[in-house]
Design an enzyme around this catalytic site. Sequence first.
Site, PDB file in Angstrom:
ATOM      1  N   HIS A 129      61.412  41.454  15.536  1.00 13.34           N
ATOM      2  CA  HIS A 129      61.225  42.626  16.393  1.00 13.34           C
ATOM      3  C   HIS A 129      61.643  43.889  15.645  1.00 13.34           C
ATOM      4  O   HIS A 129      62.656  43.896  14.930  1.00 13.34           O
ATOM      5  CB  HIS A 129      62.078  42.528  17.655  1.00 13.34           C
ATOM      6  CG  HIS A 129      61.614  41.513  18.650  1.00 13.34           C
ATOM      7  ND1 HIS A 129      60.487  40.747  18.490  1.00 13.34           N
ATOM      8  CD2 HIS A 129      62.153  41.141  19.855  1.00 13.34           C
ATOM      9  CE1 HIS A 129      60.338  39.956  19.541  1.00 13.34           C
ATOM     10  NE2 HIS A 129      61.332  40.167  20.375  1.00 13.34           N
TER      11      HIS A 129
ATOM     12  N   CYS B 179      66.797  39.588  23.470  1.00  9.20           N
ATOM     13  CA  CYS B 179      66.743  39.724  22.014  1.00  9.20           C
ATOM     14  C   CYS B 179      66.696  41.184  21.577  1.00  9.20           C
ATOM     15  O   CYS B 179      67.367  41.573  20.609  1.00  9.20           O
ATOM     16  CB  CYS B 179      65.538  38.962  21.461  1.00  9.20           C
ATOM     17  SG  CYS B 179      63.982  39.290  22.322  1.00  9.20           S
TER      18      CYS B 179
END
Length: 341
Positions: free
Chosen positions: A249, A136
Site C-alpha cells: 500500500h 493495514c
Amino acid sequence: MAIPRKNEYRVAVVGATGAVGEVMLELLAERKFPVSEVAALASSNSVGREVSFGRKSLIVDDLATFDFSGWDFALFSAGGSVSAEFAPKAAAAGCTVIDNTSHFRMDPEVPLVVPEVNAGILDDFQPGGIIANPNCSTIQMLLAIAPIHRAAGVARINVATYQSVSGAGKAAMEELGRQCADRFNFREPRSEVLSAPIAFNLIPAIDVFEDNGYTREEMKMHRETRKILNSDDIQVNATAVRVPVFIGHGEAVHLETLEDIEVSAVCKLLEKSPGIVVMKGKDLAMPLTHAAGSDAVFVCRLRRDLSHPRGIDFWVVSDNVRKGAALNAVQIAEYLIGHSK
C-alpha cells in the site's frame, strides 16, 4: 495478572489458508517465536490441506470443532463474521486472541495496538482476552505519524491511500492476474471479487459507503487513529483508492502539527523510530521495489507543505500483508511474552 512466562507457547492460526494466515505462519517460523505446537485452522472446506510452517507442513484442522483450551495464543485472520463467532469462544477458553479483522477494533474494552506506537497499554493485559490489530492503512500511517505527534502534536491529517488488491485477499490478487491476461488478449474482464475491473484501472472506493459519503475503509482510518493515539481532537480526512498492484500500500500523507517543527527534525525523529526506513532526497519508496516482502515501513518525499505554515507532506509505503496485518499480530504476541510474569 499478565501473560504467564513460559519457555514455549501453543499458537493457533485461524484463517491459515488465506494470504495473511500464510504469512503469519511464515513469520512465526522466521522470527523463531517460541512455540511448542502450532495449529493451522480454517473452515471445513480447507480441512486436510497442507500449509507451510518453516520447513514443516501442517495439516489444516476444522475451526468449528477445535478446542482452544490449553492454547496460549490464537491469531485470527479469517473475516469479521468468523472472529465474531469464534474469538470470544477462544478467549473464554483462556486463549489470548489477536484479531486481524475490524470486528473488535472500536470496542472500548478491546485494546487496538500498533506495538511501536502504543504497546504499553498491554502491560497489564489479562490472558484470555482479545486484542485488535488495526487496519493495514492505519498501521503504516501511524508508524510515521506517532513520533511527530509525540514531538509536536498533530491537529489534522489528510491522506489518500493507494491500496493493493492483496488487501481484498487472495481471490482479488487472482482476479487482477486474470484481468491483466484478459486485457492483453482483448477480452473484456469479469469482476467477481472487486466492484469493478481493476487491471489498468483505479477504483476510488474501498468497502461500503457510510451515510456521510465516506467509505468504511476511510472511516476506519479516522476512528482507529483517534483510538490508538488516544486523542479525539485529531481530525483525519481519508480517501481510499484500490490500485492494480499485487502487494504493498502507498499513502500520500499531509499533516498539520500543533507546534512548529522543522522538516529536518521530523526526519531525525523518523530515522530513530523503530520499523521505519527514511529515504532522502530524490530516492523514492515504491510498493513493489521496496515494500513487498519487507517488514519495514518506508517514508520518502518528506517536505514542508507550501499551503500551510505547520504542514508536512510525505509518501509512505508498506507491505500490507506483513506489517499491515501478519507481522503486527506476531509483534503483539512477542510483546506479551516479552513482558510476561
